[in-house]
Design a protein around this motif. Sequence first.
Motif, short mmCIF file in Angstrom:
data_model
loop_
_atom_site.label_atom_id
_atom_site.label_comp_id
_atom_site.label_asym_id
_atom_site.label_seq_id
_atom_site.Cartn_x
_atom_site.Cartn_y
_atom_site.Cartn_z
N GLY A 60 1.18 -1.29 -0.15
CA GLY A 60 -0.10 0.04 0.57
C GLY A 60 1.20 0.76 -0.07
N PRO A 61 0.42 2.53 0.71
CA PRO A 61 1.01 3.68 0.60
C PRO A 61 1.83 3.51 1.53
N ASP A 62 3.36 4.37 1.39
CA ASP A 62 3.77 5.29 2.43
C ASP A 62 3.54 5.19 3.47
N TYR A 121 -5.71 11.91 3.27
CA TYR A 121 -7.13 11.70 2.42
C TYR A 121 -7.75 13.35 2.82
N ASP A 122 -7.10 14.33 3.00
CA ASP A 122 -7.07 15.71 2.48
C ASP A 122 -6.71 16.78 1.29
N GLU A 151 -5.51 2.27 -1.65
CA GLU A 151 -5.10 3.60 -0.09
C GLU A 151 -6.65 4.00 -0.03
N ASP A 152 -7.67 4.42 -1.28
CA ASP A 152 -8.52 4.63 -0.21
C ASP A 152 -8.99 3.85 0.78
N SER A 155 -5.68 4.20 5.92
CA SER A 155 -6.91 5.32 5.22
C SER A 155 -8.36 4.99 6.32
N PRO A 156 -8.66 6.72 6.53
CA PRO A 156 -9.80 6.94 7.43
C PRO A 156 -11.09 6.38 6.68
#
Length: 211
Positions: free
Chosen positions: A9-11, A20-21, A139-140, A146-147
């Motif tokens: 996944g992401p870093d 997210y923002d 990622e999302d 992820s939130p």
Amino acid sequence: MCCGSTYTGPDPSESPMSRYDRKQPTRNHRSNPCCLCWCCCCSCSWNEDRNRRRRLSRDTKLEPVSHCEVCSKPSSEEVHSWGHSFEKLMKNPAGRNVFREFLRTEYSEENMLFWLACEELKKDNSKHSTEEKARTIYEDYISILSPKEVSLDSRVREVINRRMQEPSSHTFDDAQLQIYTLMHRDSYPRFLNSGIYKSLLQNISRSSSES
């Protein structure tokens, strides 16, 4: 991506909230102007009464649903059919918008967003685009950072991690089915008893009788 590597996944050094923002539209940008579509966040004249009542209810402390699907006003028959068939609800864009509005009141909107993202992924015929979309979905909605992470069991997560070595339009099929089943068994019964759906039934029935 190397064949022997594991997709992680992401870093992890990047803050989940900052990522997210970064993906969210600015609050001053109105992404949902009223148009010719029917949707739960729309202020079209036929929907104004329901929106006014919603603003007075405790459920309306949330902001309007963003990025609604474009759809036409549902018929009385369609709205009633949603109360008998989850499949018909999910196949109808207007039905998905209303159900998504309800999910937001339960803080589980990410389930519908993930399901919709998977549907869009299946329509993509470009290998490069498919891989990019698959990584974005991971990622999302899959990454524990992820939130908007959806609730999946360990078996499904293992399947996804293997498939992410070579992402395809079917990478998230098992996960999508699990989330669909979760919404059907857990959220749908409460939706049928919610003020959102009952209010819509009353309004659509009144509109039909007056026409």
